[in-house]
Enzyme design. Structure first.
Site, mmCIF file in Angstrom:
data_model
loop_
_atom_site.group_PDB
_atom_site.id
_atom_site.type_symbol
_atom_site.label_atom_id
_atom_site.label_comp_id
_atom_site.label_asym_id
_atom_site.label_seq_id
_atom_site.Cartn_x
_atom_site.Cartn_y
_atom_site.Cartn_z
ATOM 1 N N THR A 21 0.721 -0.883 -0.082
ATOM 2 C CA THR A 21 0.174 -0.182 -0.167
ATOM 3 C C THR A 21 0.867 1.623 0.253
ATOM 4 O O THR A 21 0.675 1.995 -0.945
ATOM 5 C CB THR A 21 -1.201 -0.384 1.076
ATOM 6 O OG1 THR A 21 -1.670 -1.048 1.227
ATOM 7 C CG2 THR A 21 -1.698 1.274 0.966
ATOM 8 N N ASP A 83 9.197 -2.364 -2.647
ATOM 9 C CA ASP A 83 8.206 -2.715 -1.168
ATOM 10 C C ASP A 83 8.450 -4.362 -0.041
ATOM 11 O O ASP A 83 7.911 -4.019 0.659
ATOM 12 C CB ASP A 83 6.164 -2.924 -1.339
ATOM 13 C CG ASP A 83 6.375 -4.994 -2.170
ATOM 14 O OD1 ASP A 83 7.220 -4.874 -2.379
ATOM 15 O OD2 ASP A 83 4.990 -5.448 -2.338
ATOM 16 N N ASP A 89 16.243 -9.734 3.515
ATOM 17 C CA ASP A 89 15.431 -11.194 3.226
ATOM 18 C C ASP A 89 16.165 -12.060 5.155
ATOM 19 O O ASP A 89 15.430 -13.529 4.665
ATOM 20 C CB ASP A 89 16.168 -11.723 2.151
ATOM 21 C CG ASP A 89 15.232 -12.582 1.466
ATOM 22 O OD1 ASP A 89 14.460 -12.929 0.827
ATOM 23 O OD2 ASP A 89 16.422 -13.934 1.293
#
Length: 217
Positions: A21, A83, A89
């Site tokens: 978003t 995003d 990670d």
């Protein structure tokens, strides 16, 4: 983002933080390219939630590969927003290893691949993002948003193991963020900010622009 200077913004935050978003919002405001995490097109993600011990290593390699591709493209593109980036990670992978979802041999292989990829990024003229935005909130806020977006395999109802995974992941994010040193950062409190409110959108964009200006981006 005025002029010809290339600017790269990356979003960070736990599952359910609202990274996609925010990525859409920022990219539309700055007329920049958006890079999204592969979820719908991910052939492994739902399998991981059903059987993490079987699929954790495959999932982390999938994400590592796609995030490496995205950050390489982003660092040579004009203006863009990611995003989620390769910098987060290892946190997910380490937790999967600690939870017994990956073997020591798999963890060593993953770490070696990540190290090689990070070394390759050093050969790109632009070596790191200009700004990382950490979407920080309570575990309850994340769980509410996970429930609201309604992906069946992400739901914790009747799955205590998944709730434990979310709880542990959430508890480790501040430490990850405090250790992050690749770029300037900005923290947004998602407990008190809602992009559906116009006044919050204005506030967030002002904070982002101020952060970019402060760091002469």
């Amino acid at each position: 983002m005025e002029g010809d200077k290339m600017s790269v913004i990356v979003l960070a935050g736990m599952i359910g933080a609202g990274k996609s978003t925010y990525t859409t919002f920022i990219s539309e405001e700055f007329k920049s390219k958006a890079f999204y995490e592969q979820v719908v097109e991910n052939p492994i993600l739902e399998n991981f939630y059903a059987d993490p011990q079987r699929w954790a290593f495959s999932l982390q390699i999938f994400f590592l590969n796609t995030r490496f591709r995205s950050i390489k493209q982003a660092l040579v593109h004009r203006h863009n927003v990611l995003d989620r980036s390769i910098y987060e990670d290892a946190l997910f992978t380490k937790i999967n290893y600690e939870e017994g979802n990956m073997s020591e041999a798999e963890m060593i292989l993953y770490t070696d691949l990540l190290d090689n990829m990070m070394e390759e990024l050093q050969d790109i003229p632009k070596k790191a993002p200009d700004l990382l935005i950490y979407l920080r909130g309570s575990l309850d806020t994340h769980l509410e948003r996970i429930k609201k977006r309604g992906r069946p395999f992400e739901q914790v109802e009747g799955n205590s193991g998944l709730l434990d995974y979310y709880t542990k992941l959430h508890s480790r994010y501040d430490d990850w963020f405090n250790a992050y040193d690749k770029s300037p950062t900005l923290v947004i409190d998602i407990d008190s900010v809602d992009l559906e409110r116009e006044e919050d959108r204005i506030k967030v964009m002002k904070e982002i622009k101020n952060a970019l200006k402060t760091h002469s981006i």
